[in-house]
Design a protein around this motif. Sequence first.
Motif, PDB file in Angstrom:
ATOM      1  N   GLY A 147       2.903   2.069  11.621  1.00 16.66           N
ATOM      2  CA  GLY A 147       2.060   2.926  12.027  1.00 16.66           C
ATOM      3  C   GLY A 147       1.468   3.933  11.111  1.00 16.66           C
ATOM      4  O   GLY A 147       0.579   4.851  11.513  1.00 16.66           O
ATOM      5  N   GLU A 148       1.859   3.560   9.864  1.00 20.66           N
ATOM      6  CA  GLU A 148       1.231   4.576   8.622  1.00 20.66           C
ATOM      7  C   GLU A 148      -0.309   4.022   8.350  1.00 20.66           C
ATOM      8  O   GLU A 148      -0.522   2.894   8.642  1.00 20.66           O
ATOM      9  CB  GLU A 148       1.995   4.463   7.393  1.00 20.66           C
ATOM     10  CG  GLU A 148       3.379   5.109   7.845  1.00 20.66           C
ATOM     11  CD  GLU A 148       4.287   5.109   6.420  1.00 20.66           C
ATOM     12  OE1 GLU A 148       4.499   6.149   6.044  1.00 20.66           O
ATOM     13  OE2 GLU A 148       4.852   3.936   6.035  1.00 20.66           O
ATOM     14  N   VAL A 149      -1.101   4.870   7.512  1.00 20.43           N
ATOM     15  CA  VAL A 149      -2.432   4.240   7.108  1.00 20.43           C
ATOM     16  C   VAL A 149      -2.456   4.396   5.595  1.00 20.43           C
ATOM     17  O   VAL A 149      -2.420   5.432   5.117  1.00 20.43           O
ATOM     18  CB  VAL A 149      -3.641   5.171   7.711  1.00 20.43           C
ATOM     19  CG1 VAL A 149      -4.935   4.886   7.369  1.00 20.43           C
ATOM     20  CG2 VAL A 149      -3.338   5.294   9.021  1.00 20.43           C
ATOM     21  N   PRO A 150      -2.181   3.181   5.038  1.00 19.08           N
ATOM     22  CA  PRO A 150      -2.161   3.071   3.628  1.00 19.08           C
ATOM     23  C   PRO A 150      -3.493   3.050   3.051  1.00 19.08           C
ATOM     24  O   PRO A 150      -4.399   2.873   3.593  1.00 19.08           O
ATOM     25  CB  PRO A 150      -1.512   1.665   3.375  1.00 19.08           C
ATOM     26  CG  PRO A 150      -2.118   1.016   4.486  1.00 19.08           C
ATOM     27  CD  PRO A 150      -1.970   1.661   5.709  1.00 19.08           C
ATOM     28  N   PRO A 151      -3.637   3.660   1.675  1.00 23.46           N
ATOM     29  CA  PRO A 151      -4.892   3.647   0.897  1.00 23.46           C
ATOM     30  C   PRO A 151      -5.237   2.234   0.783  1.00 23.46           C
ATOM     31  O   PRO A 151      -4.514   1.319   0.667  1.00 23.46           O
ATOM     32  CB  PRO A 151      -4.421   4.337  -0.413  1.00 23.46           C
ATOM     33  CG  PRO A 151      -3.300   4.969  -0.153  1.00 23.46           C
ATOM     34  CD  PRO A 151      -2.439   4.254   0.917  1.00 23.46           C
ATOM     35  N   GLU A 181       6.469  10.125  -9.002  1.00 20.80           N
ATOM     36  CA  GLU A 181       6.246  11.157  -7.890  1.00 20.80           C
ATOM     37  C   GLU A 181       4.632  11.432  -7.884  1.00 20.80           C
ATOM     38  O   GLU A 181       3.764  11.937  -6.992  1.00 20.80           O
ATOM     39  CB  GLU A 181       7.355  12.117  -7.668  1.00 20.80           C
ATOM     40  CG  GLU A 181       8.560  11.778  -7.193  1.00 20.80           C
ATOM     41  CD  GLU A 181       9.430  11.186  -8.631  1.00 20.80           C
ATOM     42  OE1 GLU A 181      10.484  10.916  -8.344  1.00 20.80           O
ATOM     43  OE2 GLU A 181       8.591  11.170  -9.584  1.00 20.80           O
ATOM     44  N   LEU A 182       4.129  12.092  -9.273  1.00 17.58           N
ATOM     45  CA  LEU A 182       3.076  12.697  -9.375  1.00 17.58           C
ATOM     46  C   LEU A 182       2.025  11.568  -8.951  1.00 17.58           C
ATOM     47  O   LEU A 182       0.954  11.841  -8.532  1.00 17.58           O
ATOM     48  CB  LEU A 182       2.816  13.096 -10.775  1.00 17.58           C
ATOM     49  CG  LEU A 182       1.524  13.778 -11.444  1.00 17.58           C
ATOM     50  CD1 LEU A 182       1.309  14.742 -10.387  1.00 17.58           C
ATOM     51  CD2 LEU A 182       1.692  14.042 -12.878  1.00 17.58           C
ATOM     52  N   LEU A 183       1.941  10.430  -9.603  1.00 23.40           N
ATOM     53  CA  LEU A 183       0.857   9.260  -9.450  1.00 23.40           C
ATOM     54  C   LEU A 183       0.830   9.122  -7.679  1.00 23.40           C
ATOM     55  O   LEU A 183      -0.248   9.036  -7.244  1.00 23.40           O
ATOM     56  CB  LEU A 183       1.381   8.125 -10.173  1.00 23.40           C
ATOM     57  CG  LEU A 183       1.412   7.999 -11.323  1.00 23.40           C
ATOM     58  CD1 LEU A 183       1.794   6.606 -12.159  1.00 23.40           C
ATOM     59  CD2 LEU A 183      -0.096   8.467 -11.990  1.00 23.40           C
ATOM     60  N   VAL A 184       1.814   8.896  -7.141  1.00 24.78           N
ATOM     61  CA  VAL A 184       2.091   8.753  -5.716  1.00 24.78           C
ATOM     62  C   VAL A 184       1.416  10.058  -4.929  1.00 24.78           C
ATOM     63  O   VAL A 184       0.648   9.785  -3.960  1.00 24.78           O
ATOM     64  CB  VAL A 184       3.251   8.301  -5.359  1.00 24.78           C
ATOM     65  CG1 VAL A 184       3.228   8.428  -3.566  1.00 24.78           C
ATOM     66  CG2 VAL A 184       4.034   7.027  -5.655  1.00 24.78           C
ATOM     67  N   ASP A 185       1.792  11.040  -5.477  1.00 29.21           N
ATOM     68  CA  ASP A 185       1.376  12.372  -4.945  1.00 29.21           C
ATOM     69  C   ASP A 185      -0.294  12.358  -4.795  1.00 29.21           C
ATOM     70  O   ASP A 185      -1.106  12.638  -4.069  1.00 29.21           O
ATOM     71  CB  ASP A 185       1.865  13.370  -5.394  1.00 29.21           C
ATOM     72  CG  ASP A 185       1.642  14.780  -4.673  1.00 29.21           C
ATOM     73  OD1 ASP A 185       2.350  15.010  -3.555  1.00 29.21           O
ATOM     74  OD2 ASP A 185       0.776  15.617  -5.036  1.00 29.21           O
ATOM     75  N   ARG A 186      -0.691  11.939  -6.080  1.00 21.05           N
ATOM     76  CA  ARG A 186      -2.187  11.917  -6.273  1.00 21.05           C
ATOM     77  C   ARG A 186      -2.818  11.124  -5.563  1.00 21.05           C
ATOM     78  O   ARG A 186      -3.927  11.272  -4.822  1.00 21.05           O
ATOM     79  CB  ARG A 186      -2.491  11.845  -7.728  1.00 21.05           C
ATOM     80  CG  ARG A 186      -2.255  12.865  -8.819  1.00 21.05           C
ATOM     81  CD  ARG A 186      -2.671  12.322 -10.083  1.00 21.05           C
ATOM     82  NE  ARG A 186      -2.378  13.604 -11.037  1.00 21.05           N
ATOM     83  CZ  ARG A 186      -2.346  13.310 -12.301  1.00 21.05           C
ATOM     84  NH1 ARG A 186      -2.436  12.213 -13.015  1.00 21.05           N
ATOM     85  NH2 ARG A 186      -2.572  14.467 -13.072  1.00 21.05           N
ATOM     86  N   LEU A 187      -2.119   9.737  -5.315  1.00 15.33           N
ATOM     87  CA  LEU A 187      -2.807   8.779  -4.709  1.00 15.33           C
ATOM     88  C   LEU A 187      -2.826   9.075  -2.887  1.00 15.33           C
ATOM     89  O   LEU A 187      -3.881   8.605  -2.321  1.00 15.33           O
ATOM     90  CB  LEU A 187      -1.876   7.419  -4.769  1.00 15.33           C
ATOM     91  CG  LEU A 187      -2.226   6.314  -3.902  1.00 15.33           C
ATOM     92  CD1 LEU A 187      -3.569   5.844  -4.076  1.00 15.33           C
ATOM     93  CD2 LEU A 187      -1.138   5.002  -4.031  1.00 15.33           C
ATOM     94  N   LEU A 188      -1.837   9.507  -2.466  1.00 10.96           N
ATOM     95  CA  LEU A 188      -1.657   9.812  -1.053  1.00 10.96           C
ATOM     96  C   LEU A 188      -2.356  11.162  -0.496  1.00 10.96           C
ATOM     97  O   LEU A 188      -2.654  11.521   0.479  1.00 10.96           O
ATOM     98  CB  LEU A 188      -0.202   9.690  -0.541  1.00 10.96           C
ATOM     99  CG  LEU A 188       0.453   8.431  -0.784  1.00 10.96           C
ATOM    100  CD1 LEU A 188       1.927   8.248  -0.326  1.00 10.96           C
ATOM    101  CD2 LEU A 188      -0.407   7.244  -0.151  1.00 10.96           C
ATOM    102  N   GLY A 189      -2.727  11.860  -1.672  1.00  8.70           N
ATOM    103  CA  GLY A 189      -3.356  13.100  -1.452  1.00  8.70           C
ATOM    104  C   GLY A 189      -2.723  14.319  -0.526  1.00  8.70           C
ATOM    105  O   GLY A 189      -3.036  15.097   0.074  1.00  8.70           O
TER     106      GLY A 189
END
Length: 207
Positions: A147-151, A181-189
Amino acid sequence: MTPKQPAARLRKSPEQVRSAVHQAVIDLLSDPEGADLTIPAVAQRAGVNHTSVYRRWGSREALLADVVVTRLERDWPLADTGTLRGDLTAWAEAGVASIRTPEGRLLIRAVALSMPGSATAQEGRAQQFERRIGAIERIRDRATSRGEVPPPLDQILDQLVAPLYLRAIFGIDPPASGYPELLVDRLLGSTTTPQLRDREAARDGRS
């Protein structure tokens, strides 16, 4: 009568041949004397007939891509953490660990430098790297099923995969901690943790 070397080669199973050829590629790339990575050189070191290598991989570039993707699949497993963020972070953490090793950096750099080539070689590389793209798609599919919305795939490749590969190619180690974590944080906003904000600000020279 002592059996000849070609007869010994014939006794190897297809998987044994693949394993020997892959190890030969890594050995040649790691050779401090700068040994040439050619199909005949790989075959000689692996103890197999060079025609078998050509028949299976078709070109040096396709062989390199197969070695790289196989090692990436081994070293960058797809963890199922139960969330998209967790899956992407675990995947990025495995990637960081891999490119911190001399072998990991060497393989990615080697395949990047081999990019020019024939249309056949380019097609072979593309087929191999479709396996890596398929791995990212499985992460996206799992997220959708929860049920998540991936990029979009392109966004993940640009913002998560590409930075890791570029660091490997240019021999730049990721920061000691917090980089996945920084890369994923940027990706997922989503909201960045204070520690990551401070690290990013210090890197960019901001107050």
